[in-house]
Write a protein that holds these residues in place. Structure first.
Motif, short mmCIF file in Angstrom:
data_model
loop_
_atom_site.label_atom_id
_atom_site.label_comp_id
_atom_site.label_asym_id
_atom_site.label_seq_id
_atom_site.Cartn_x
_atom_site.Cartn_y
_atom_site.Cartn_z
N GLN A 196 0.35 9.00 5.18
CA GLN A 196 1.12 9.99 4.06
C GLN A 196 0.64 11.33 4.12
O GLN A 196 1.03 11.94 3.12
CB GLN A 196 0.90 9.07 2.81
N GLU A 238 -2.75 4.06 5.35
CA GLU A 238 -1.67 4.59 4.36
C GLU A 238 -1.91 6.13 4.11
O GLU A 238 -1.07 6.83 3.91
CB GLU A 238 -1.17 3.54 3.37
N PHE A 239 -3.27 6.01 3.54
CA PHE A 239 -3.71 7.45 3.30
C PHE A 239 -3.47 8.37 4.26
O PHE A 239 -2.88 9.52 4.11
CB PHE A 239 -5.16 7.54 2.66
N ILE A 262 0.47 3.91 -2.98
CA ILE A 262 -0.04 5.06 -2.81
C ILE A 262 1.10 6.32 -2.92
O ILE A 262 0.88 7.32 -3.35
CB ILE A 262 -0.84 5.13 -1.22
N ARG A 269 -1.43 16.05 -1.29
CA ARG A 269 -0.45 15.68 -0.21
C ARG A 269 -0.20 17.02 0.70
O ARG A 269 -0.13 18.08 0.32
CB ARG A 269 0.87 15.16 -0.80
N VAL A 292 -5.41 2.23 -6.93
CA VAL A 292 -5.29 2.10 -5.68
C VAL A 292 -6.06 0.84 -5.41
O VAL A 292 -5.06 -0.10 -4.90
CB VAL A 292 -5.74 3.16 -4.76
N ILE A 341 -5.63 13.52 -5.83
CA ILE A 341 -4.84 13.46 -4.70
C ILE A 341 -4.18 14.59 -4.25
O ILE A 341 -3.45 15.39 -4.97
CB ILE A 341 -3.89 11.99 -4.93
N LEU A 389 -9.30 5.84 -8.63
CA LEU A 389 -8.91 4.99 -7.41
C LEU A 389 -9.18 3.54 -7.55
O LEU A 389 -8.37 2.65 -6.76
CB LEU A 389 -10.00 5.69 -6.18
N MET A 405 -5.21 0.33 3.62
CA MET A 405 -4.98 1.24 2.58
C MET A 405 -5.32 2.59 3.21
O MET A 405 -4.84 3.67 2.89
CB MET A 405 -6.00 0.94 1.50
N ALA A 408 0.75 -1.00 0.23
CA ALA A 408 0.12 0.14 -0.02
C ALA A 408 1.08 1.32 0.00
O ALA A 408 0.34 2.18 -0.73
CB ALA A 408 -0.95 0.08 1.16
N ARG A 409 2.10 1.26 0.95
CA ARG A 409 2.87 2.17 1.13
C ARG A 409 3.50 2.63 -0.46
O ARG A 409 3.51 3.77 -0.73
CB ARG A 409 4.03 2.03 1.75
N VAL A 412 -2.30 12.20 3.11
CA VAL A 412 -3.01 12.19 1.65
C VAL A 412 -4.52 12.79 1.87
O VAL A 412 -5.11 11.91 2.68
CB VAL A 412 -3.05 10.92 0.96
#
Lengths: 106, 428
Positions: free
Chosen positions: B392, B388-389, B139, B423, B154, B421, B150, B385, B135-136, B394
């Protein structure tokens, strides 16, 4: 012959409930009767989902799990020697006190 | 005195407004739950359709109602003299025959426990590091300001990537499996064409070849989980019975291929549906951002609202008594599992996302002994998932182009889910 015993339930949030109950078809049915709704029992009590996982301490011997229950318990992250599936456990007539702790969600 | 249930007396699915797919399903539920009648529906072919929560639970947990055996699903394949080149669905049937969703007792119990020993809660918890690493990477590849689909970029990428890495598949093989999994969507069309069936056979052939290869590689490497499956398979001492008990898988490859159809296909839907739900309930997403320990509850409620599976069939193994009626053995029964989650008798105001809604009675994964054993892995992948979003930094924003749900389908599946997306480190 119905037998009454003390049921002490510890929920996941640590709150407790103590009540006297008459025995029922299974521990799951008993827990439902006293309003322990956090046990979702997704498979309907068929030993297929292990979402009725509890830790049990009794003041007398309990019937041993059958092989299907044992194999389901072995797949659980939070299994301990006190683990049982509530849908499979029938409380023996000689029990006068039962402490049931709802196991963490898997 | 009990009478045979007159299935022909019930309205058809079409008469009740059901044609399949997410948007139609929502409309169907709003209409059908306005009243307590009809109790049941039927398909054009005369199959009983169960959709009310109480009946889904009753039928789903009844020992008389079993899995749809492979011989009932693909009868042509099991006729005397049937030939692969002349029988549409041959390859699909071959793969699905290894799936525990086609098994009944006495084969079902030991086979199911074999699967749970591999992907039950304890084992899945040990797979989290791998899932997180995939996932890292997936994404992490997405640039700030990029608009993506997505679903493909993803949810499919993480799900397919995870299983591929777990099973020693190369990136190229992973790409091929991802393509095959996408084609599997055709399996759930309400009406399948001959072209659909041809493409499905082709996709399942590619998919099975790769899963058998994965099994051989894993066994050669001494993978403990695959060796355990091999050992358990040897203990499955049952005769093949395509019309009731099921067909004992003949290899670890057959076990993987049969039982990872949902792993590769349906798990990606679950993840996409959850992300879609949270994106459209920003207050829930904010709550989860502030209290990540509430993520499991949020996922459960999201999957109640948007379960990946709308309907699947079961089979009457033995005469089944329901109130004053008898349903004879040999009948197929369509279970609209998703409708159970939208039944206002159990889930008031069912279209509202309620984070602390009581979770007893969910039908997201079915119920009874055939409840989905892969749900632990599917939910874990979705959670990873989302974690991880969040980790990060996101933010997912709706894109100009709207998400599209596949119509006329027995799955609740996004065809495309455009999103932009952002960041955190790039936000001013």
């Amino acid at each position: 012959m119905t037998t009454a015993f003390q049921l002490h339930v510890v929920r996941r949030d640590g709150t407790t409930r103590e009540t006297e109950v008459e025995n029922a078809a299974s521990l799951l049915a008993l827990l439902r009767r006293v309003g322990v709704d956090e046990i979702v029992a997704m498979c309907g009590g068929n030993c297929a989902c292990a979402t009725c996982h509890v830790y049990v301490e009794a003041d007398g011997p309990l019937s041993e799990p059958e092989v299907e229950e044992r194999e389901m318990l072995e797949t659980l992250l939070h299994q301990t020697p006190a683990s049982r599936l509530a849908c499979q456990l029938m409380v023996d007539p000689g029990i006068t006190r039962l402490k049931v702790t709802v196991a963490p969600e898997e | 005195m009990a009478q045979p249930l007159d299935i022909s007396s019930f309205p058809t699915l079409a008469e009740a407004g059901f044609s399949g797919g997410r948007d139609n399903f929502r409309e169907f539920c709003r209409h059908i739950f306005r009243s307590h009648e009809p109790r049941f529906l039927r398909t054009e072919e005369g199959q009983l359709v169960v959709f009310r929560h109480a009946d889904l639970t009753r039928f789903g947990t009844a020992p008389e109602i079993g899995a749809l055996p492979i011989g009932q699903m693909y009868p042509a394949r099991f006729r005397d003299g049937a030939k692969p080149e002349e029988t549409p669905g041959w390859k699909v049937g071959e793969v699905i025959s290894g799936q525990i969703f086609t098994f009944n007792p006495p084969l079902h119990g030991p086979a199911r426990r074999m699967i749970l020993n591999w992907i039950g809660p304890k084992q899945v918890s040990q797979m989290e590091d791998l899932a997180r690493s995939v996932a890292r990477e997936v994404i992490g590849r997405i640039r700030d300001g990029e608009t993506i689909d997505l679903v493909e970029a993803v949810s499919e990428a993480v799900v397919v990537g995870f299983w591929s890495r777990l099973l020693y598949l190369t990136d190229q093989e992973s790409g091929a499996i991802g393509q095959a999994a996408r084609e599997m969507t055709r399996l759930f069309y309400v009406k399948r064409s001959q072209d659909d069936q041809r493409e499905l056979d082709r996709a399942f052939e590619d998919y099975a070849r790769l899963l058998h290869l994965a099994a051989e590689r894993g066994l050669a490497k001494g993978d403990p989980a695959l060796l355990e499956i091999e050992a358990k398979l040897r203990e499955l001492d049952f005769s093949d019975d395509p019309f009731e008990t099921g067909i004992v898988p003949k290899s670890v490859g057959s076990v993987l291929a049969g039982n990872l159809v949902d792993g590769f296909h349906t798990a990606a839907l679950a993840a996409a549906n959850t992300i879609h739900t949270l994106l459209h309930h920003p207050e829930a997403l904010d709550t989860v951002r502030q209290s990540p320990d509430l993520l499991p509850k949020a996922i459960t409620e999201a999957l109640r609202l948007e379960p990946p599976v709308l309907a699947l069939s079961r089979y009457v193994l033995r005469e089944f008594h329901v109130d004053d009626w008898i349903l004879p053995a040999g009948n197929k029964v369509m279970m609209i599992w998703a409708a159970g989650n939208h039944d206002p008798c159990v889930f008031p105001d069912p279209e509202r996302f309620v984070l602390n809604r009581p979770q007893v009675g969910l039908t997201t994964f079915g119920t009874g002994i055939h409840i989905c054993p892969g749900r632990h892995a599917g939910v874990m992948l979705t959670r990873i998932m989302l974690e991880e979003f969040l980790s990060q930094g996101v933010t997912i924003e709706p894109a100009e182009e709207k998400p599209e749900w596949i119509p006329d389908h027995f799955m609740n599946q996004l065809r495309v889910f455009p999103a932009t997306i952002r960041r955190a480190e790039s936000q001013g």
